[in-house]
Design a protein around this motif. Structure first.
Motif, short mmCIF file in Angstrom:
data_model
loop_
_atom_site.label_atom_id
_atom_site.label_comp_id
_atom_site.label_asym_id
_atom_site.label_seq_id
_atom_site.Cartn_x
_atom_site.Cartn_y
_atom_site.Cartn_z
N MET A 142 0.85 -1.19 0.00
CA MET A 142 0.00 0.00 0.00
C MET A 142 0.88 1.24 0.00
SD MET A 142 -3.13 -1.31 0.24
CE MET A 142 -4.27 -0.15 0.96
N ILE A 143 0.40 2.28 -0.65
CA ILE A 143 1.13 3.54 -0.67
C ILE A 143 0.18 4.65 -0.24
CG2 ILE A 143 0.65 3.96 -3.11
CD1 ILE A 143 3.42 5.27 -3.30
N ASN A 144 0.70 5.57 0.58
CA ASN A 144 -0.12 6.66 1.10
C ASN A 144 0.08 7.91 0.25
OD1 ASN A 144 -0.62 9.13 2.97
ND2 ASN A 144 -1.59 7.41 4.04
N VAL A 145 -1.01 8.47 -0.25
CA VAL A 145 -0.97 9.70 -1.03
C VAL A 145 -2.00 10.66 -0.45
CG1 VAL A 145 -1.23 10.75 -3.31
CG2 VAL A 145 -0.29 8.43 -3.11
N ASN A 146 -1.51 11.79 0.08
CA ASN A 146 -2.39 12.80 0.66
C ASN A 146 -3.33 12.23 1.70
OD1 ASN A 146 -1.26 14.80 -1.03
ND2 ASN A 146 -2.71 14.32 -2.68
N GLY A 147 -2.79 11.36 2.53
CA GLY A 147 -3.57 10.80 3.63
C GLY A 147 -4.46 9.64 3.27
N LYS A 148 -4.45 9.19 2.03
CA LYS A 148 -5.27 8.07 1.61
C LYS A 148 -4.39 6.93 1.13
CE LYS A 148 -9.06 6.74 -1.48
NZ LYS A 148 -10.01 7.18 -2.54
N SER A 149 -4.74 5.71 1.50
CA SER A 149 -3.96 4.54 1.10
C SER A 149 -4.50 3.94 -0.18
CB SER A 149 -3.98 3.49 2.22
OG SER A 149 -3.27 3.95 3.35
N TYR A 150 -3.56 3.56 -1.05
CA TYR A 150 -3.92 2.94 -2.32
C TYR A 150 -3.15 1.63 -2.48
CZ TYR A 150 -5.74 7.53 -3.75
OH TYR A 150 -6.44 8.70 -3.84
N PRO A 151 -3.80 0.55 -2.89
CA PRO A 151 -3.06 -0.67 -3.20
C PRO A 151 -2.25 -0.49 -4.48
CG PRO A 151 -5.39 -0.95 -3.73
CD PRO A 151 -5.25 0.39 -3.05
N THR A 152 -1.13 -1.19 -4.56
CA THR A 152 -0.28 -1.17 -5.75
C THR A 152 -0.37 -2.53 -6.42
OG1 THR A 152 1.70 -1.93 -4.59
CG2 THR A 152 1.27 0.45 -4.57
N ILE A 153 0.38 -2.72 -7.50
CA ILE A 153 0.30 -3.98 -8.24
C ILE A 153 0.71 -5.16 -7.37
CG2 ILE A 153 2.63 -3.81 -9.25
CD1 ILE A 153 -0.55 -5.13 -11.02
N SER A 154 1.68 -4.97 -6.47
CA SER A 154 2.07 -6.06 -5.56
C SER A 154 0.92 -6.45 -4.66
CB SER A 154 3.26 -5.64 -4.69
OG SER A 154 4.43 -5.54 -5.43
N ASP A 155 0.21 -5.46 -4.14
CA ASP A 155 -0.90 -5.73 -3.22
C ASP A 155 -2.01 -6.52 -3.89
OD1 ASP A 155 0.25 -4.25 -1.03
OD2 ASP A 155 -0.30 -2.42 -2.08
N ILE A 156 -2.37 -6.13 -5.11
CA ILE A 156 -3.49 -6.82 -5.75
C ILE A 156 -3.07 -8.19 -6.27
CG2 ILE A 156 -4.60 -4.63 -6.31
CD1 ILE A 156 -3.88 -5.03 -9.21
N MET A 157 -1.75 -8.38 -6.51
CA MET A 157 -1.28 -9.69 -6.94
C MET A 157 -1.12 -10.66 -5.78
SD MET A 157 1.53 -8.74 -9.91
CE MET A 157 1.90 -10.45 -10.31
N LYS A 158 -1.02 -10.14 -4.56
CA LYS A 158 -0.89 -11.00 -3.39
C LYS A 158 -2.17 -11.78 -3.09
CE LYS A 158 2.70 -8.42 -0.94
NZ LYS A 158 2.99 -7.49 0.19
N VAL A 159 -3.29 -11.23 -3.53
CA VAL A 159 -4.57 -11.91 -3.32
C VAL A 159 -4.61 -13.17 -4.18
CG1 VAL A 159 -7.08 -11.69 -3.53
CG2 VAL A 159 -5.70 -9.72 -2.81
N PRO A 160 -4.91 -14.34 -3.60
CA PRO A 160 -4.96 -15.58 -4.39
C PRO A 160 -5.89 -15.43 -5.60
CG PRO A 160 -5.10 -16.08 -2.06
CD PRO A 160 -5.17 -14.59 -2.18
N GLU A 161 -5.51 -16.09 -6.69
CA GLU A 161 -6.24 -15.91 -7.94
C GLU A 161 -7.74 -16.19 -7.80
OE1 GLU A 161 -5.82 -17.06 -12.67
OE2 GLU A 161 -4.85 -18.32 -11.17
N ASN A 162 -8.09 -17.21 -7.03
CA ASN A 162 -9.51 -17.55 -6.92
C ASN A 162 -10.30 -16.57 -6.06
OD1 ASN A 162 -8.49 -18.22 -4.43
ND2 ASN A 162 -9.20 -20.34 -4.43
N GLU A 163 -9.59 -15.59 -5.45
CA GLU A 163 -10.27 -14.57 -4.66
C GLU A 163 -10.26 -13.20 -5.33
OE1 GLU A 163 -8.73 -14.46 -0.67
OE2 GLU A 163 -8.70 -16.65 -0.50
N ARG A 164 -9.72 -13.13 -6.54
CA ARG A 164 -9.67 -11.86 -7.27
C ARG A 164 -10.99 -11.64 -8.02
NH1 ARG A 164 -3.74 -12.93 -10.10
NH2 ARG A 164 -2.53 -13.09 -8.16
N LYS A 165 -12.03 -11.35 -7.25
CA LYS A 165 -13.37 -11.30 -7.83
C LYS A 165 -13.92 -9.87 -7.84
CE LYS A 165 -14.30 -16.01 -6.30
NZ LYS A 165 -15.08 -16.89 -5.40
N GLY A 166 -14.37 -9.45 -9.01
CA GLY A 166 -15.00 -8.16 -9.14
C GLY A 166 -14.00 -7.02 -9.26
#
Length: 322
Positions: A1-25
């Protein structure tokens, strides 16, 4: 996660860490949109004529190929919705906001991939000193002079714009890694010329210094697109050899051949295939290191007993435990 102006955003590493069968929607990671640094891009059209971008995006740990449903230039930061296709094993992005990375240098730097090169300088120094042939050792000392512009560029260069060792220091890491692999091969074949192999490994990719741009894009330079890193490397080798008095012409021909043949096959970009055993070893070590790096980059984000596609191999791989 990276913080920008007080808000956290997931990065490509964060969304890839989620198991493939849980990457829904869309925005499946806690319904948060992400932030991505675009390092390379090409524009394509859908069957209905709409433009999309085939791109490479990254953060400081990961690089991934994605489809962006908008025209986005390399060197952009995008705040974006994301979605994963289990059919195509790939991510697609729908930008919310696009920012030139040069206007947000701190964020771009935080998202730039890099390799730890702290111990590599000692390895390089040892390898050069271990070369007994005086001409080859002088050549390596000239190429890798620490006070030269080439050396500074080499240490910070990427090994590719995608597929393997992408990031600042990637070229240095790949060069030392494949040299170690080659040395292990030498132990089984003592008739091989160690000096030639060490030198060939260390110089095989010097042309990449002029082939790719620096962060944040790591995209191709004009020279890289026109000539590719093998041609550029051969030309650079000739310039370095011109600085060394009485360098044997036959030795220059052998080194030129090693650089020219290190991709192994004509269809892989080499203008000539390896014609001597030492050139074969350089080719094998280069391929082993590049492909294993690509595999383990994907493995890092995989659950065990799962399959995932590796673009560089054009094949699926299976991760398992015994």
């Amino acid at each position: 996660m990276i913080n920008v102006n007080g808000k956290s955003y997931p990065t490509i590493s964060d969304i890839m860490k989620v198991p493939e069968n849980e990457r829904k929607g869309e925005d499946y990671l806690n319904k948060m949109s992400g932030i991505f640094l675009v390092t390379s891009s090409s524009f394509k059209n859908t069957s209905t004529g709409n433009v999309f971008t085939q791109a490479t995006v990254c953060d400081d740990k990961k690089v991934a190929n994605v489809k962006i449903w908008e025209k986005v230039e390399a060197g952009s930061l995008i705040f974006s919705h994301y979605e994963y296709s289990s059919t195509y094993h790939s991510f697609s992005l729908k930008p919310i906001r696009i920012v030139n990375a040069e206007k947000a240098p701190e964020i771009a730097e935080a998202l730039t991939p890099h390799f730890d090169v702290g111990n590599l300088e000692r390895c390089l120094k040892y390898l050069i000193k271990s070369v007994e042939n005086v001409h080859l050792r002088k050549l390596l000392e000239e190429i890798f002079r620490k006070d030269s512009q080439f050396y500074t560029s080499f240490v910070n260069a990427t090994a590719a714009s995608q597929n393997h060792h992408v990031g600042r220091g990637g070229l240095f890491f790949h060069t030392i890694s494949m040299t170690k692999i080659a040395l292990n091969l030498i132990s089984s074949y003592p008739n091989l010329n160690r000096d030639l192999i060490v030198t060939g490994c260390l110089i095989h990719d010097i042309g990449k210094v002029e082939t790719y741009k620096d962060a944040p894009t790591f995209d191709y330079t004009d020279e890289g697109k026109l000539e590719n890193h093998i041609v550029l490397g051969v030309k650079m080798l000739a310039r370095f050899i011109d600085r060394i008095p009485d360098f044997p012409p036959e030795l220059e021909s052998i080194l030129t051949h090693i650089i020219a043949s290190h991709h192994g096959r004509l269809e892989f970009g080499s203008p000539v295939t390896p014609k001597i055993p030492e050139a074969m070893v350089v080719n094998f070590a280069d391929e082993i290191d590049a492909k294993l790096n690509a595999v383990f980059e994907v493995f890092d984000e995989m659950e065990t007993n799962n399959w995932e596609k590796v673009e560089m191999l054009k094949s699926d791989i299976f991760k398992f435990e015994i």
